[in-house]
Every structure is written in C-alpha cells, then in structure tokens.
Design a protein around this motif. Structure first.
Motif, PDB file in Angstrom:
ATOM      1  N   GLY A 274       0.903  -1.272   0.034  1.00 53.70           N
ATOM      2  CA  GLY A 274       0.117   0.017  -0.089  1.00 53.70           C
ATOM      3  C   GLY A 274       0.828   1.428  -0.242  1.00 53.70           C
ATOM      4  O   GLY A 274       0.388   2.130  -0.730  1.00 53.70           O
ATOM      5  N   THR A 275       1.850   1.289   0.706  1.00 56.22           N
ATOM      6  CA  THR A 275       2.809   2.619   0.806  1.00 56.22           C
ATOM      7  C   THR A 275       3.557   2.856  -0.542  1.00 56.22           C
ATOM      8  O   THR A 275       3.720   3.664  -0.963  1.00 56.22           O
ATOM      9  CB  THR A 275       4.053   2.330   2.183  1.00 56.22           C
ATOM     10  N   ASP A 276       4.068   1.550  -1.371  1.00 50.89           N
ATOM     11  CA  ASP A 276       4.505   1.693  -2.549  1.00 50.89           C
ATOM     12  C   ASP A 276       3.569   2.349  -3.366  1.00 50.89           C
ATOM     13  O   ASP A 276       4.172   3.273  -4.574  1.00 50.89           O
ATOM     14  CB  ASP A 276       4.993   0.114  -2.993  1.00 50.89           C
ATOM     15  N   ILE A 277       2.322   1.969  -3.515  1.00 54.12           N
ATOM     16  CA  ILE A 277       1.325   2.178  -4.540  1.00 54.12           C
ATOM     17  C   ILE A 277       1.279   4.021  -4.331  1.00 54.12           C
ATOM     18  O   ILE A 277       1.055   4.669  -5.291  1.00 54.12           O
ATOM     19  CB  ILE A 277      -0.135   1.583  -4.407  1.00 54.12           C
ATOM     20  N   VAL A 278       1.150   4.226  -2.954  1.00 55.46           N
ATOM     21  CA  VAL A 278       0.807   5.662  -2.913  1.00 55.46           C
ATOM     22  C   VAL A 278       2.015   6.368  -3.305  1.00 55.46           C
ATOM     23  O   VAL A 278       1.905   7.377  -3.601  1.00 55.46           O
ATOM     24  CB  VAL A 278       0.686   5.865  -1.503  1.00 55.46           C
ATOM     25  N   ARG A 279       3.073   6.186  -2.884  1.00 56.78           N
ATOM     26  CA  ARG A 279       4.333   6.726  -3.478  1.00 56.78           C
ATOM     27  C   ARG A 279       4.564   6.780  -4.589  1.00 56.78           C
ATOM     28  O   ARG A 279       4.663   7.913  -5.475  1.00 56.78           O
ATOM     29  CB  ARG A 279       5.671   6.274  -2.737  1.00 56.78           C
ATOM     30  N   ALA A 280       4.204   5.726  -5.588  1.00 57.88           N
ATOM     31  CA  ALA A 280       4.217   5.692  -7.093  1.00 57.88           C
ATOM     32  C   ALA A 280       3.306   6.698  -7.455  1.00 57.88           C
ATOM     33  O   ALA A 280       3.654   7.381  -8.498  1.00 57.88           O
ATOM     34  CB  ALA A 280       3.819   4.161  -7.480  1.00 57.88           C
ATOM     35  N   VAL A 281       1.903   6.775  -7.046  1.00 56.70           N
ATOM     36  CA  VAL A 281       1.091   7.667  -7.667  1.00 56.70           C
ATOM     37  C   VAL A 281       1.260   9.178  -7.292  1.00 56.70           C
ATOM     38  O   VAL A 281       1.510   9.749  -8.344  1.00 56.70           O
ATOM     39  CB  VAL A 281      -0.310   7.361  -7.066  1.00 56.70           C
ATOM     40  N   GLN A 282       1.821   9.432  -6.126  1.00 59.56           N
ATOM     41  CA  GLN A 282       2.401  10.776  -5.751  1.00 59.56           C
ATOM     42  C   GLN A 282       3.675  11.398  -6.786  1.00 59.56           C
ATOM     43  O   GLN A 282       3.433  12.274  -7.132  1.00 59.56           O
ATOM     44  CB  GLN A 282       2.770  10.708  -4.447  1.00 59.56           C
ATOM     45  N   ARG A 283       4.529  10.161  -6.920  1.00 61.62           N
ATOM     46  CA  ARG A 283       5.486  10.571  -8.038  1.00 61.62           C
ATOM     47  C   ARG A 283       4.963  11.037  -9.267  1.00 61.62           C
ATOM     48  O   ARG A 283       5.414  11.739  -9.829  1.00 61.62           O
ATOM     49  CB  ARG A 283       6.470   9.549  -8.083  1.00 61.62           C
ATOM     50  N   ARG A 284       4.084  10.159 -10.001  1.00 60.77           N
ATOM     51  CA  ARG A 284       3.489  10.446 -10.974  1.00 60.77           C
ATOM     52  C   ARG A 284       2.885  11.638 -11.204  1.00 60.77           C
ATOM     53  O   ARG A 284       2.951  12.513 -12.227  1.00 60.77           O
ATOM     54  CB  ARG A 284       2.671   9.172 -11.415  1.00 60.77           C
ATOM     55  N   ARG A 285       2.062  11.598 -10.244  1.00 60.90           N
ATOM     56  CA  ARG A 285       1.317  13.336  -9.949  1.00 60.90           C
ATOM     57  C   ARG A 285       2.171  14.269 -10.190  1.00 60.90           C
ATOM     58  O   ARG A 285       2.069  15.403 -10.736  1.00 60.90           O
ATOM     59  CB  ARG A 285       0.335  13.347  -9.059  1.00 60.90           C
ATOM     60  N   ARG A 286       3.154  14.417  -9.258  1.00 65.21           N
ATOM     61  CA  ARG A 286       4.137  15.523  -9.113  1.00 65.21           C
ATOM     62  C   ARG A 286       4.733  15.588 -10.641  1.00 65.21           C
ATOM     63  O   ARG A 286       5.281  17.051 -10.813  1.00 65.21           O
ATOM     64  CB  ARG A 286       5.439  14.989  -8.149  1.00 65.21           C
ATOM     65  N   GLY A 287       5.128  14.618 -11.332  1.00 63.90           N
ATOM     66  CA  GLY A 287       5.730  14.587 -12.646  1.00 63.90           C
ATOM     67  C   GLY A 287       4.701  15.213 -13.763  1.00 63.90           C
ATOM     68  O   GLY A 287       5.307  16.121 -14.479  1.00 63.90           O
TER      69      GLY A 287
END
Length: 245
Positions: free
Chosen positions: A229-242
């Motif tokens: 779950g933590t990895d998913i949230v981090r991946a989504v946040q990185r993509r959105r920041r990009g």
C-alpha cells in the motif's frame, strides 16, 4: 456475396468456428468473406468469448432500424453526441469499426484481469469517448444490454472509484463520467484496501499468537500488505508530481 450483409446462417457458422477455435482468417475463407468483415462482426458483438449468433442477428436488426430512423439533431459541441464519438461521420478521420473493435479488446483484457465482463464493457465504452461521459440510455443502446445490467456495472465502477455521476445543468439525465485521473484514484483506493487488510491481518496475528505458525503467517501478510500500500501511494504521488511539473 462479399458486399452483402451477413446472414443468420453465416453468423451461426462464425459462432461454430469460434467454438472450434478457428482463426478469423480461416472462418472468413470458409464463408468467402473478407477477414475484416469477420473481425468487425465478432468485435461488435461480444468478442471471441462472448459472440452469440442469435444475439448478433438481433443487434444487426436493431442497428438497421435505427439507421433508417431520422437521426436527432445534436448541437455542435454537445456531449450528447460524443458516443458516436466524434467518430465516423464527424470528419475526424477515425475508423468507427476499429474504435469499436478496440473497445471490445479492452473489455476482454479487463475481463482477463479479473473485472466482471459487463463492468469491463461499460468502462471500455466510456473510456473511448472523447468527452468521457455517457448516459444510461447511451450505454444501453451502444452495448445492446438491459438498463439493469448497466446500473449494476455502474455501481461496481463507482465502488472502485472508476466512475462518478454528474447531472449537468439543464439536463434531465445523469451522466456517468470517467476522469483523466481515474487510474490514480483507483490505485489510491487499492492502497487503502491494502492498509485495511494489513490491519486486519495484524489483529489476526495478535489473536493467534505471533509465535505460532498461523500467527507468523498473518504477521508476514500484514507487513507485505502495508508495504504494498505504501509503495502504491508513493508511485502515484511521484507520477502526479511529474505531471504537475
């Protein structure tokens, strides 16, 4: 024959060919039809696993009746005309049959990935429209299914946060909408489910005893689910920041 419409008997032969796992080209040769005709016929009538000769015949009759009826005038830019998606007939150069085939293939892929078949068909139908929204009546007409089937599929998609409802000002019907960020929100919802499962697994470990084999199994599950779950949230946040950058 190549230019004529498929007959009901030909549709039965197509269904028999699919059951026998024949390729589209082989079915086309048996019927002395272009392969593209067979491909479009199967794609627009449930795909290789959902094709039924009688259903395809009835759908063809319905489409024929609709084509003979005068089309309602849709104001320029109206979302109500988005289903024919700004497709053939709007001058955008798209091959409407190819778009329909793609939507069918997308629905098939979603079904293979575990999504209920009707849910996948509804989501694919929405996803290939430019405006990303259709009414229940639009979906019923496009998919050739019952309103109850559409309603059930929409309920599933709402629960997964893949679709939302809206009622535009001045319109009497609700529209079902897929946003550009639906996969972000769906992944976040998945992370939340993982977190809930992780907590439940931890409670199970405490109940069973962390030093017992069953308790250790629950502990391992809770750690994995929490990390996932933590990895998913981090991946989504990185993509959105990009994207925002």
């Amino acid at each position: 024959m190549p230019g004529a419409r498929l007959t009901q008997e030909e549709r039965r032969l197509i269904a028999a060919g699919l059951t026998a796992r024949l390729g589209y080209g082989e079915i086309a040769r048996q019927l002395d039809r272009p392969t593209s005709t067979i491909t479009r016929e199967i794609a627009r009538n449930g795909g290789p696993s959902g094709y039924r000769a009688d259903n395809a015949q009835r759908a063809t009759v319905r489409r024929s009746r609709r084509s003979k009826a005068p089309a309602p005038r849709v104001p320029e830019g109206s979302a109500g005309g988005a289903g024919h998606a700004r497709g053939a007939g709007t001058g955008d150069g798209r091959d409407q049959a190819a778009v329909e085939a793609y939507a069918t293939q997308l629905a098939e892929l979603l079904a293979q990935l575990g999504m209920p078949r009707m849910v996948g068909r509804v989501l694919a139908c929405l996803y290939v429209t430019d405006c990303g929204s259709l009414t229940a009546a639009d979906l019923v007409q496009r998919l050739g299914v019952s309103p109850a089937s559409v309603s059930k599929a929409i309920g599933y998609l709402e629960a997964q946060e893949l679709v939302r409802r809206e009622r535009p000002e001045g319109e009497s019907r609700e529209r079902y909408v897929v946003d550009d960020d639906i996969w972000y929100r769906a992944m976040l919802a998945s992370a939340q489910r993982n977190t809930a499962l992780a907590e439940f697994a931890r409670n199970g470990a405490d109940l069973l005893g962390v030093r017992t084999p069953a308790g250790a199994r629950m502990t391992e599950a809770s750690v994995f689910l929490e990390l996932a779950g933590t990895d998913i949230v981090r991946a989504v946040q990185r993509r959105r920041r990009g994207h925002s950058g």
